[in-house]
Motif scaffolding. Structure first.
Motif, PDB file in Angstrom:
ATOM      1  N   THR A  46     -47.619 -48.462 -27.814  1.00 42.63           N
ATOM      2  CA  THR A  46     -47.323 -47.806 -26.543  1.00 42.63           C
ATOM      3  C   THR A  46     -48.551 -47.854 -25.641  1.00 42.63           C
ATOM      4  O   THR A  46     -49.672 -48.102 -26.109  1.00 42.63           O
ATOM      5  CB  THR A  46     -46.926 -46.334 -26.753  1.00 42.63           C
ATOM      6  N   VAL A  47     -48.347 -47.566 -24.370  1.00 43.44           N
ATOM      7  CA  VAL A  47     -49.463 -47.525 -23.416  1.00 43.44           C
ATOM      8  C   VAL A  47     -50.501 -46.500 -23.864  1.00 43.44           C
ATOM      9  O   VAL A  47     -51.709 -46.766 -23.815  1.00 43.44           O
ATOM     10  CB  VAL A  47     -48.945 -47.195 -21.998  1.00 43.44           C
ATOM     11  N   ASP A  48     -50.065 -45.342 -24.324  1.00 42.29           N
ATOM     12  CA  ASP A  48     -51.002 -44.308 -24.769  1.00 42.29           C
ATOM     13  C   ASP A  48     -51.800 -44.753 -25.990  1.00 42.29           C
ATOM     14  O   ASP A  48     -53.003 -44.504 -26.083  1.00 42.29           O
ATOM     15  CB  ASP A  48     -50.267 -43.006 -25.081  1.00 42.29           C
ATOM     16  N   GLU A  49     -51.141 -45.422 -26.934  1.00 48.63           N
ATOM     17  CA  GLU A  49     -51.843 -45.919 -28.120  1.00 48.63           C
ATOM     18  C   GLU A  49     -52.883 -46.959 -27.738  1.00 48.63           C
ATOM     19  O   GLU A  49     -54.021 -46.915 -28.217  1.00 48.63           O
ATOM     20  CB  GLU A  49     -50.853 -46.526 -29.119  1.00 48.63           C
ATOM     21  N   ALA A  51     -54.381 -47.382 -24.803  1.00 49.48           N
ATOM     22  CA  ALA A  51     -55.465 -46.738 -24.052  1.00 49.48           C
ATOM     23  C   ALA A  51     -56.437 -46.026 -24.989  1.00 49.48           C
ATOM     24  O   ALA A  51     -57.653 -46.056 -24.770  1.00 49.48           O
ATOM     25  CB  ALA A  51     -54.894 -45.760 -23.041  1.00 49.48           C
ATOM     26  N   ALA A  52     -55.932 -45.410 -26.033  1.00 46.31           N
ATOM     27  CA  ALA A  52     -56.786 -44.681 -26.969  1.00 46.31           C
ATOM     28  C   ALA A  52     -57.553 -45.600 -27.914  1.00 46.31           C
ATOM     29  O   ALA A  52     -58.622 -45.237 -28.403  1.00 46.31           O
ATOM     30  CB  ALA A  52     -55.939 -43.708 -27.786  1.00 46.31           C
TER      31      ALA A  52
END
Length: 62
Positions: A46-49, A51-52
């Motif tokens: 995912t985008v959040d994964e 980014a992190a």
């Protein structure tokens, strides 16, 4: 997430983040790639994964 600059060592994708003021590069493992077409690179995360987990320094072996 950014523009792909290159694939390094057949292990990492090097990109410039779209919002990086100084054109800072980031890397992610090529095994995150799900598919590629003429418009985009599609990832398994995912985008959040992403980014992190983006690497801010060139990985060893890249």
């Amino acid at each position: 997430m950014g523009n792909v600059d290159s694939v390094e060592g057949n292990k990492y994708v090097k990109l410039t983040k779209n919002n990086a003021p100084d054109g800072q590069h980031h890397w992610f493992p090529i095994d995150w790639v799900r598919a590629i077409d003429e418009r985009a690179v599609y990832l398994k995360k995912t985008v959040d994964e992403v980014a992190a987990e983006l690497l801010n320094e060139q990985p060893t072996g890249a």
